[in-house]
Write a protein that holds these residues in place. Sequence first.
Motif, PDB file in Angstrom:
ATOM      1  N   ALA A 367       0.831  -1.212   0.000  1.00  0.00           N
ATOM      2  CA  ALA A 367       0.000   0.000   0.000  1.00  0.00           C
ATOM      3  C   ALA A 367       0.858   1.252   0.000  1.00  0.00           C
ATOM      4  O   ALA A 367       0.454   2.289  -0.529  1.00  0.00           O
ATOM      5  CB  ALA A 367      -0.928  -0.017   1.206  1.00  0.00           C
ATOM      6  N   LEU A 370       3.063   5.618  -1.623  1.00  0.00           N
ATOM      7  CA  LEU A 370       2.050   6.149  -2.518  1.00  0.00           C
ATOM      8  C   LEU A 370       2.712   6.713  -3.774  1.00  0.00           C
ATOM      9  O   LEU A 370       3.829   7.242  -3.717  1.00  0.00           O
ATOM     10  CB  LEU A 370       1.253   7.245  -1.815  1.00  0.00           C
ATOM     11  N   LEU A 375      -2.513   9.439  -8.329  1.00  0.00           N
ATOM     12  CA  LEU A 375      -3.519   9.998  -7.434  1.00  0.00           C
ATOM     13  C   LEU A 375      -4.116  11.276  -8.007  1.00  0.00           C
ATOM     14  O   LEU A 375      -3.398  12.138  -8.514  1.00  0.00           O
ATOM     15  CB  LEU A 375      -2.893  10.313  -6.064  1.00  0.00           C
ATOM     16  N   VAL A 378      -6.450  13.302  -2.389  1.00  0.00           N
ATOM     17  CA  VAL A 378      -5.971  12.774  -1.111  1.00  0.00           C
ATOM     18  C   VAL A 378      -6.774  13.435   0.003  1.00  0.00           C
ATOM     19  O   VAL A 378      -6.946  14.662   0.013  1.00  0.00           O
ATOM     20  CB  VAL A 378      -4.468  13.057  -0.894  1.00  0.00           C
ATOM     21  N   ASP A 616      -9.042   9.338  -3.389  1.00  0.00           N
ATOM     22  CA  ASP A 616      -8.370   8.099  -3.784  1.00  0.00           C
ATOM     23  C   ASP A 616      -7.727   7.402  -2.587  1.00  0.00           C
ATOM     24  O   ASP A 616      -7.691   6.185  -2.517  1.00  0.00           O
ATOM     25  CB  ASP A 616      -7.283   8.399  -4.825  1.00  0.00           C
ATOM     26  N   VAL A 617      -7.210   8.181  -1.682  1.00  0.00           N
ATOM     27  CA  VAL A 617      -6.569   7.631  -0.486  1.00  0.00           C
ATOM     28  C   VAL A 617      -6.875   8.548   0.684  1.00  0.00           C
ATOM     29  O   VAL A 617      -6.983   9.776   0.523  1.00  0.00           O
ATOM     30  CB  VAL A 617      -5.043   7.476  -0.674  1.00  0.00           C
ATOM     31  N   THR A 650     -12.172   4.000   7.551  1.00  0.00           N
ATOM     32  CA  THR A 650     -11.804   2.798   6.785  1.00  0.00           C
ATOM     33  C   THR A 650     -13.031   2.121   6.179  1.00  0.00           C
ATOM     34  O   THR A 650     -12.930   1.480   5.133  1.00  0.00           O
ATOM     35  CB  THR A 650     -11.038   1.802   7.673  1.00  0.00           C
ATOM     36  N   ASN A 653     -13.459   4.262   3.070  1.00  0.00           N
ATOM     37  CA  ASN A 653     -12.363   4.170   2.102  1.00  0.00           C
ATOM     38  C   ASN A 653     -11.362   3.127   2.585  1.00  0.00           C
ATOM     39  O   ASN A 653     -10.568   3.405   3.492  1.00  0.00           O
ATOM     40  CB  ASN A 653     -11.682   5.538   1.938  1.00  0.00           C
ATOM     41  N   ASN A 655      -8.741   2.182   1.352  1.00  0.00           N
ATOM     42  CA  ASN A 655      -7.371   2.608   1.096  1.00  0.00           C
ATOM     43  C   ASN A 655      -7.015   3.720   2.087  1.00  0.00           C
ATOM     44  O   ASN A 655      -6.826   4.885   1.709  1.00  0.00           O
ATOM     45  CB  ASN A 655      -7.225   3.094  -0.350  1.00  0.00           C
ATOM     46  N   THR A 656      -6.966   3.346   3.361  1.00  0.00           N
ATOM     47  CA  THR A 656      -6.700   4.304   4.442  1.00  0.00           C
ATOM     48  C   THR A 656      -5.360   3.993   5.092  1.00  0.00           C
ATOM     49  O   THR A 656      -5.106   2.854   5.503  1.00  0.00           O
ATOM     50  CB  THR A 656      -7.819   4.248   5.507  1.00  0.00           C
ATOM     51  N   ILE A 657      -4.517   5.003   5.160  1.00  0.00           N
ATOM     52  CA  ILE A 657      -3.196   4.895   5.792  1.00  0.00           C
ATOM     53  C   ILE A 657      -3.262   5.606   7.139  1.00  0.00           C
ATOM     54  O   ILE A 657      -3.766   6.732   7.221  1.00  0.00           O
ATOM     55  CB  ILE A 657      -2.104   5.559   4.917  1.00  0.00           C
TER      56      ILE A 657
END
Length: 883
Positions: A367, A370, A375, A378, A616-617, A650, A653, A655-657
Amino acid sequence: MIKTSTKFQFLTVALIVTLIITPFSSVAAETTQQWDDKSLSAQERTELLLKNMSLEQKIQLVTGNLNNFYGFYNEEMEDLGIPALTMADGPAGVRIANPDIQDKKSTALPAPIALAATWDVDAAKTYGELLGNEAFNTTHNVVLGPGLDIARFPWGERNFESLGEDPLLQSELAIPYVNGIQSYPVMAAAKHWILNNQETERFTINSVASERALQEVYARPFAEVIEQADLSAVMCSFNQVNGVNACESENVLTNLLKDQLDFDGFVMSDYGANYSTVESANAGLDLETPGDPNGYWGDDLLTAVEEDEVSEERIDDMATRILTEMFSKGLFDQPTVNNQIPAKEHGKIAREIAEQSMVLMKNENNALPLDRNELDSVAVIGPDADNASAAGGGSSLVIPTYTVSPLEGIQNEVGENVEVSYAPGTDPISAGDILPGPSAVPSSLLSPVNGEENEHGLTAEYWSNIDREGEPSLIRTDNQVNLNLGFYNYDGLNADSPKLERVPGEFNSEMSARWTGQFTVPESGEYTLSLSSLGSGKLYIDDELVIDNQSKRLKTSKKALSFVGGEQHDIRIEYSSGESGGQQDFGGMIRFGWEPPKDAVDTKIQEAVDVAKKSDVAIVVTRVYDSEGYVDNSSLDLPNNQDQLIKEVTKANPNTIVVQMSGRAVQMDTWQDDVPAIVQAWFPGQEQGNAISSVLFGDVNPSGKLPMTFPVDEDSTPVSDENQFPGVDGVSDYSEGVFVGYKGYEEKGIEPEYAFGHGLSYTTFNYRNVKAKAKTKGKNKELELSVKLNLRNTGDVSGSEVVQVYAGELPTDIDTPAKQLAGFEKVELEPGKQKRVKMELDPKAFSYWDEENDEWVTPSGEIPIYVGSSSEDIQLETSVTIK
């Protein structure tokens, strides 16, 4: 002993350049006094000076006094040419107290626990050099650091000032750290001697530990720095050690520190930690720092000498120790200056260290990093992601020369072609979040009395008395009832978000308050409301008393109530600090908390969810509040509803950091399985935003390793028994002995969430061909141990790996750790490249302290050796036989 990469060599050059630019230009005026002869040794000059000092002058020298509000000093003795000791708090940067000195600004470095996460002695040397440089150039000649308190448990509020849970890791980093500071005419004062491992009841707690634990664990970093870095000073602590106050214990000050460890420097007290005259002087204390109100030395010490309770020889020893260090470190010959700090140059150093400190905890399906080119949008989410105030509080907090927030850093990284949206998600983090108990009720659910349509919070009324007598001194709207005053609220000592309005200092001692307004129920269900408070706290719902919290200790009381979604209920909270508010800097402490139903989401979290859905993230930047003071929050949960924030984001999305900014472990079990990547960023200093974005987007390959174990939860640690922490009847029992940190997890069979030494990379490494060797050398047959192995970068990008070597259980009837760090080396490799790594190992990792004979013993026989990338991730095994 331990080698590292040359990553930070160029940083040292920057400091040398700074030194050339800002030479030691201010030299003491020429005198005819004999001790000004620089051709004489420090000892000779001290002897000459001491002969010219009266008893009164010697006692003046050893008695600290607060010259003014802006700094800690013992005053200059102009007639003798003795400069003042101008002291600055220093573990994470030089804390400037005087507003006349560069607007009190200095470089905010990453927290010491972040430095420990680099496992890099070159970084530690650079860190110390920057501290020494900035101390000297901001008129300070003593740095109160490093902090060598072992991180005994994962929730310690002062862990961020520590260099981790392992004594060897601490030692190997503290040696270059101290040498770096003292490469300037500045003395380092290591703290706190000894067993100062908790903030809860820190002024009175009796820390009870075995002699073996003292020798093998807690004294080790001090011993190594004394032996290898010519340490100038040691600061003794507030707590008791085996029943005796630390600053008046002959056993720890004289027998252990000065006699056994051969410490030639001086012992100073923590500020206000000396509680006696005769006892502390005879025990081995050499310098009393300013106390409250006037300390116990000065005239009282003079009287004690005149009445033969303290010998004049002891006074001479105190003065000799202080003066010798001042001469040997150049304080007489090179007076401090006030030269402007080169902010950008030193900020670059802070950024480099921060980048190397970040630990990639988890990275499913690559993941991270990035790719900005893939992207379009964000989402940056987090209560303090838009400001750069995430730092440890208390005496370690510095005012930075400039700051870069995580939001700003990410915006700088992705450029104008990527849309960056921000949502806080929760209320800002504050000192109130140190208090125990559930998270504070969000401001979005609270409405003040007669407030505007979109105004949130409760109407607050403050009194500077404990009975709410007369008219309130202050009326305003508070976002939350989440208050922690006293020590945490003095100017320069609080790291609250600039979004929060500070409570005036007049309420820092005894006070009372009342909060009124309405609570809007977000979802039907059962809610648990709570009050965490010290003193008297009462919660009324619709004029009915539901919680009555009366305690002279911090206490949390809860009440389960069923509510219907959309309803509004009147709230009234009445609070009094009681008479405890004026003791030991205690101030008002209260939090109105909640545990909502699973589906209850307030509007701040919902706004963050909406932002995450369209991006996107999503990057969620969490934060905790850590500070010295008088309480350790034994909960590892993220404060102020941040756990719930992560879970809801989460869902929206995947795609969560998560980027965590903390100086201690946090609990992740409720949400970590749902996020693909987690970065432990610690408190990264003033360049935190740029450092975080560099790692997230792959400009820097993360190489940090955990210097402390992260447990599954609070109950799954080697020190989860209340007798160990917080202690029972004022006694903290160090019953785990030498099994501290990862050694205790292994000994008790407790599986951690993330092991000591853990840290992932954007590349991969292969370990092969390990060999170990033991031999004796010299007349004393000193033991030398070494390990060789091949390390190859098998991935596609350059990266650094910290090779860790652990000694196994020793062949003896004495209980010893199943693994104990014996050596480490940080190795940087290009893709496909290999290096034959050789490192010398620490002989004490193959030894134990014999309490009967008071000596280190190395047993004969075969000892396992483990090589890997963490205490759990063992790649190679071998053994060594000691004859």
